[in-house]
Write a protein that holds these residues in place. Structure first.
Motif, PDB file in Angstrom:
ATOM      1  N   PRO A 177       0.815  -1.234   0.000  1.00  0.00           N
ATOM      2  CA  PRO A 177       0.000   0.000   0.000  1.00  0.00           C
ATOM      3  C   PRO A 177       0.837   1.268   0.000  1.00  0.00           C
ATOM      4  CG  PRO A 177      -0.841  -1.570   1.611  1.00  0.00           C
ATOM      5  CD  PRO A 177       0.474  -2.096   1.150  1.00  0.00           C
ATOM      6  N   LEU A 178       1.963   1.246   0.725  1.00  0.00           N
ATOM      7  CA  LEU A 178       2.832   2.422   0.757  1.00  0.00           C
ATOM      8  C   LEU A 178       3.457   2.674  -0.614  1.00  0.00           C
ATOM      9  CD1 LEU A 178       4.114   4.669   2.427  1.00  0.00           C
ATOM     10  CD2 LEU A 178       5.932   3.073   3.058  1.00  0.00           C
ATOM     11  N   ARG A 179       3.875   1.601  -1.277  1.00  0.00           N
ATOM     12  CA  ARG A 179       4.445   1.764  -2.626  1.00  0.00           C
ATOM     13  C   ARG A 179       3.389   2.293  -3.594  1.00  0.00           C
ATOM     14  NH1 ARG A 179       6.814  -3.498  -1.456  1.00  0.00           N
ATOM     15  NH2 ARG A 179       8.999  -3.232  -0.865  1.00  0.00           N
ATOM     16  N   ASN A 180       2.158   1.820  -3.441  1.00  0.00           N
ATOM     17  CA  ASN A 180       1.082   2.326  -4.303  1.00  0.00           C
ATOM     18  C   ASN A 180       0.841   3.812  -4.069  1.00  0.00           C
ATOM     19  OD1 ASN A 180       0.693  -0.207  -5.418  1.00  0.00           O
ATOM     20  ND2 ASN A 180      -0.892  -0.787  -3.938  1.00  0.00           N
ATOM     21  N   ILE A 181       0.922   4.218  -2.805  1.00  0.00           N
ATOM     22  CA  ILE A 181       0.755   5.641  -2.487  1.00  0.00           C
ATOM     23  C   ILE A 181       1.879   6.456  -3.117  1.00  0.00           C
ATOM     24  CG2 ILE A 181       0.836   7.327  -0.609  1.00  0.00           C
ATOM     25  CD1 ILE A 181      -0.672   5.336   1.125  1.00  0.00           C
ATOM     26  N   ILE A 182       3.121   5.961  -2.985  1.00  0.00           N
ATOM     27  CA  ILE A 182       4.269   6.670  -3.572  1.00  0.00           C
ATOM     28  C   ILE A 182       4.114   6.765  -5.081  1.00  0.00           C
ATOM     29  CG2 ILE A 182       6.757   6.539  -3.958  1.00  0.00           C
ATOM     30  CD1 ILE A 182       6.995   5.215  -1.200  1.00  0.00           C
ATOM     31  N   LYS A 183       3.692   5.643  -5.704  1.00  0.00           N
ATOM     32  CA  LYS A 183       3.519   5.642  -7.162  1.00  0.00           C
ATOM     33  C   LYS A 183       2.438   6.638  -7.583  1.00  0.00           C
ATOM     34  CE  LYS A 183       3.644   1.588  -8.911  1.00  0.00           C
ATOM     35  NZ  LYS A 183       3.227   0.203  -9.298  1.00  0.00           N
ATOM     36  N   SER A 184       1.352   6.691  -6.820  1.00  0.00           N
ATOM     37  CA  SER A 184       0.263   7.611  -7.156  1.00  0.00           C
ATOM     38  C   SER A 184       0.674   9.060  -6.940  1.00  0.00           C
ATOM     39  CB  SER A 184      -0.974   7.291  -6.307  1.00  0.00           C
ATOM     40  OG  SER A 184      -1.430   5.975  -6.538  1.00  0.00           O
ATOM     41  N   VAL A 185       1.405   9.316  -5.848  1.00  0.00           N
ATOM     42  CA  VAL A 185       1.834  10.686  -5.554  1.00  0.00           C
ATOM     43  C   VAL A 185       2.794  11.189  -6.622  1.00  0.00           C
ATOM     44  CG1 VAL A 185       3.141  12.106  -3.923  1.00  0.00           C
ATOM     45  CG2 VAL A 185       1.432  10.509  -3.078  1.00  0.00           C
ATOM     46  N   LYS A 186       3.663  10.304  -7.135  1.00  0.00           N
ATOM     47  CA  LYS A 186       4.616  10.710  -8.176  1.00  0.00           C
ATOM     48  C   LYS A 186       3.903  11.160  -9.457  1.00  0.00           C
ATOM     49  CE  LYS A 186       8.693   8.066  -6.798  1.00  0.00           C
ATOM     50  NZ  LYS A 186       9.629   6.968  -7.162  1.00  0.00           N
ATOM     51  N   LYS A 187       2.692  10.625  -9.676  1.00  0.00           N
ATOM     52  CA  LYS A 187       1.956  10.995 -10.889  1.00  0.00           C
ATOM     53  C   LYS A 187       1.298  12.368 -10.779  1.00  0.00           C
ATOM     54  CE  LYS A 187       0.779   6.189 -12.036  1.00  0.00           C
ATOM     55  NZ  LYS A 187      -0.346   5.230 -12.211  1.00  0.00           N
ATOM     56  N   ILE A 188       1.161  12.863  -9.547  1.00  0.00           N
ATOM     57  CA  ILE A 188       0.443  14.124  -9.338  1.00  0.00           C
ATOM     58  C   ILE A 188       1.395  15.290  -9.493  1.00  0.00           C
ATOM     59  CG2 ILE A 188      -0.919  15.470  -7.696  1.00  0.00           C
ATOM     60  CD1 ILE A 188      -1.807  12.843  -6.433  1.00  0.00           C
ATOM     61  N   LYS A 189       1.064  16.184 -10.409  1.00  0.00           N
ATOM     62  CA  LYS A 189       1.867  17.382 -10.655  1.00  0.00           C
ATOM     63  C   LYS A 189       0.954  18.604 -10.601  1.00  0.00           C
ATOM     64  CE  LYS A 189       5.290  15.017 -13.535  1.00  0.00           C
ATOM     65  NZ  LYS A 189       4.805  13.660 -13.244  1.00  0.00           N
ATOM     66  N   ALA A 190       1.531  19.749 -10.847  1.00  0.00           N
ATOM     67  CA  ALA A 190       0.766  20.996 -10.737  1.00  0.00           C
ATOM     68  C   ALA A 190      -0.405  21.021 -11.713  1.00  0.00           C
ATOM     69  CB  ALA A 190       1.686  22.193 -10.985  1.00  0.00           C
ATOM     70  N   GLU A 191      -0.237  20.362 -12.873  1.00  0.00           N
ATOM     71  CA  GLU A 191      -1.297  20.417 -13.879  1.00  0.00           C
ATOM     72  C   GLU A 191      -2.395  19.384 -13.656  1.00  0.00           C
ATOM     73  OE1 GLU A 191       2.303  18.196 -15.563  1.00  0.00           O
ATOM     74  OE2 GLU A 191       1.895  20.084 -14.517  1.00  0.00           O
ATOM     75  N   ASN A 192      -2.218  18.432 -12.732  1.00  0.00           N
ATOM     76  CA  ASN A 192      -3.285  17.458 -12.469  1.00  0.00           C
ATOM     77  C   ASN A 192      -3.521  17.287 -10.974  1.00  0.00           C
ATOM     78  OD1 ASN A 192      -0.943  16.136 -11.819  1.00  0.00           O
ATOM     79  ND2 ASN A 192      -1.337  14.308 -13.029  1.00  0.00           N
ATOM     80  N   LEU A 193      -3.618  18.412 -10.285  1.00  0.00           N
ATOM     81  CA  LEU A 193      -3.850  18.378  -8.838  1.00  0.00           C
ATOM     82  C   LEU A 193      -5.240  17.849  -8.480  1.00  0.00           C
ATOM     83  CD1 LEU A 193      -2.197  21.676  -7.549  1.00  0.00           C
ATOM     84  CD2 LEU A 193      -1.560  19.336  -6.978  1.00  0.00           C
ATOM     85  N   ASN A 218      -6.217  18.665  -1.508  1.00  0.00           N
ATOM     86  CA  ASN A 218      -7.349  19.601  -1.541  1.00  0.00           C
ATOM     87  C   ASN A 218      -6.885  21.025  -1.292  1.00  0.00           C
ATOM     88  OD1 ASN A 218      -9.235  17.623  -2.070  1.00  0.00           O
ATOM     89  ND2 ASN A 218      -9.703  17.264   0.089  1.00  0.00           N
ATOM     90  N   ARG A 219      -6.024  21.176  -0.276  1.00  0.00           N
ATOM     91  CA  ARG A 219      -5.521  22.516   0.035  1.00  0.00           C
ATOM     92  C   ARG A 219      -4.625  23.049  -1.077  1.00  0.00           C
ATOM     93  NH1 ARG A 219      -5.034  19.910   5.139  1.00  0.00           N
ATOM     94  NH2 ARG A 219      -2.802  19.591   4.847  1.00  0.00           N
ATOM     95  N   LEU A 220      -3.782  22.155  -1.627  1.00  0.00           N
ATOM     96  CA  LEU A 220      -2.904  22.598  -2.716  1.00  0.00           C
ATOM     97  C   LEU A 220      -3.698  22.998  -3.952  1.00  0.00           C
ATOM     98  CD1 LEU A 220       0.058  20.035  -2.543  1.00  0.00           C
ATOM     99  CD2 LEU A 220       0.132  22.467  -2.010  1.00  0.00           C
ATOM    100  N   GLU A 221      -4.717  22.180  -4.273  1.00  0.00           N
ATOM    101  CA  GLU A 221      -5.532  22.496  -5.446  1.00  0.00           C
ATOM    102  C   GLU A 221      -6.234  23.837  -5.261  1.00  0.00           C
ATOM    103  OE1 GLU A 221      -8.941  20.413  -8.267  1.00  0.00           O
ATOM    104  OE2 GLU A 221      -8.676  19.760  -6.196  1.00  0.00           O
TER     105      GLU A 221
END
Length: 451
Positions: A177-193, A218-221
């Motif tokens: 689950p932690l690796r999945n979270i890391i993988k998902s977080v890496k995909k998130i950038k400023a253009e797809n918040l 949510n706060r960043l977006e």
């Protein structure tokens, strides 16, 4: 070092410690009780030897016959009948004083030297007292202990290897689950918040971590949208009043202008300056709502009481408006009405919605309903005003956007975007339902419990 390797190493070390303690426990008690049966066999022979050699009895021959027939002779078995009055040693080796001390107390004494065992006891006869000692070897018990020792040593190393493999698989499985979270977080950038992590049902640490990331996103977006809106709209909205002010100043400075024209130009400049001030205030409020909302303290607030405060404040601005608070769906438990929020921001968000309802309803009834389902608390503001055209609803939360049928009403298109930002900061949402010429319902939904 990676977490998986740390967990595996720690798991292997803990397993080694536990297995060592267990092996030591097994070895200690095996060593203590392995020769118990052999000692009992020696003690039985001590009693039989005493009966045969020391006591005159008609049954002695029977005892001797039974001993020879039914009691096998132990390896290197020897018996010693000792007269305590004699000072010379009558045993094949010097036995410790503790052995004889125990015998003198009347108890059966035991002693072992490597694989050679002794058992002795004091017997009192009519001819005097004698000590009977039987000695023998026990190769089988020693062999069993040696085999047990080998098994424990081999089992120890095999268990360590197995615990290392199991620990590696276990840590790898637990960290998926932690690796999945890391993988998902890496995909998130400023253009797809707008992307969010998948939160599994439950209250374990991984679910809490994913939910924490989602709250942060949510706060960043909100902050990014606020920044983009501020930059994209500030230049446009500020340019118009500045252009008007600049034109009126040039007009007033032209020679030959009479006093009336100059007064008119100054009045126009004043109006545009006030408009500019309102725009700047709105822009600053919109920008500030993009932060975490914790510049001011968060506190426990009863939302039904807050609605009365909002009603009073809106009535001061629109004294002719009719505002009705509907408590028919109010829950009985106080905890279902209490939220931990930034009171000033939430009050501002709801006030903006109620103010818009009053402004666009032309003094018709505005109804405020409050409802709780145990997980969320919703506040619905319903008016019977001009409504919003269907083509404008999708843009209504864009800063400075105003519906096409609001030209007759003064406004800057900042109230609803500001309310949306504040509600998002509290992990809530806003739903809108409207029909042109019929009215509008805006529902603010806030979670009851912090996530």
């Amino acid at each position: 070092m990676q977490i998986a390797k740390k967990i595996t190493l720690l798991f292997a070390i803990l397993s080694a410690v536990i297995i060592s303690l267990l092996s030591g426990f097994v070895w200690y008690f095996s060593n203590e009780f392995a020769f118990e049966d052999f000692y009992k066999r020696l003690e039985a022979r001590v009693n039989i030897a005493a009966q045969i050699k020391l006591y005159e009895d008609d049954n002695n021959s029977i005892y001797a016959k039974m001993r020879n027939q039914y009691l096998e002779r132990l390896p290197s078995e020897r018996e010693f009948i000792i007269d305590p009055k004699k000072t010379t040693s009558q045993v094949d080796r010097e036995l410790p004083k503790s052995f004889y001390k125990k015998i003198s107390s009347g108890a059966m004494a035991r002693y072992r030297v490597d694989n050679h065992f002794y058992a002795g006891k004091y017997f009192k006869t009519s001819k005097g007292g004698y000590i009977v000692i039987i000695s023998a070897n026990d190769p089988f018990g020693f062999r069993e202990l040696k085999d047990l020792q080998k098994i424990l040593i081999i089992g120890f190393f095999l268990s360590i290897i197995l615990s290392f493999v199991v620990g590696w698989k276990f840590s790898d499985y637990m960290l998926i689950p932690l690796r999945n979270i890391i993988k998902s977080v890496k995909k998130i950038k400023a253009e797809n918040l707008h992307m969010r992590l998948d939160v599994k049902k439950g209250s374990d640490e991984m679910s809490q971590l994913a939910q924490t990331f989602n709250n942060m996103l949510n706060r960043l977006e909100t902050a990014f949208e606020t920044q983009n809106n501020f930059i994209s709209n500030a230049s446009h909205e500020l340019r118009t009043p500045l252009t008007v002010i600049s034109g009126e100043v040039e007009l007033a400075m032209k020679p030959g202008q009479d006093l009336a024209q100059q007064q008119q130009a100054l009045a126009k400049i004043k109006n545009e300056a006030e408009r500019l001030e309102h725009i700047l205030t709105s822009l600053l409020g919109l920008a500030q709502s993009g932060f975490n909302g914790k510049n001011q303290p968060w506190e426990e607030v009863r939302m039904d009481e807050l609605l009365w405060e909002i009603k009073d404040s809106v009535n001061q601005v629109y004294p002719n408006s009719i505002i009705q608070i509907d408590f028919s769906k109010l829950p009985e438990e106080e905890s279902l009405l209490t939220l931990k929020v930034n009171k000033n921001l939430v009050k501002l968000a709801i006030s903006n919605v109620v103010s818009n309802a009053c402004k666009y309803s032309n003094e018709k009834l505005v109804s405020i309903g409050i409802e709780s389902n145990g997980q969320t608390l919703s506040i619905a503001v319903t008016d019977r005003g001009i409504g919003i055209p269907q083509t404008d609803i999708q843009h209504i939360f864009e800063p400075f956007y105003r519906a096409s049928n609001t030209n007759a009403y003064k406004g800057y298109g900042v109230g609803l975007p500001l309310s949306l930002n504040i509600v998002r900061l509290h992990r809530g949402s806003i739903a809108i339902k409207s029909q042109e010429g019929v009215g509008t319902e805006i529902k603010i939904i806030l979670p009851l419990f912090s996530m």
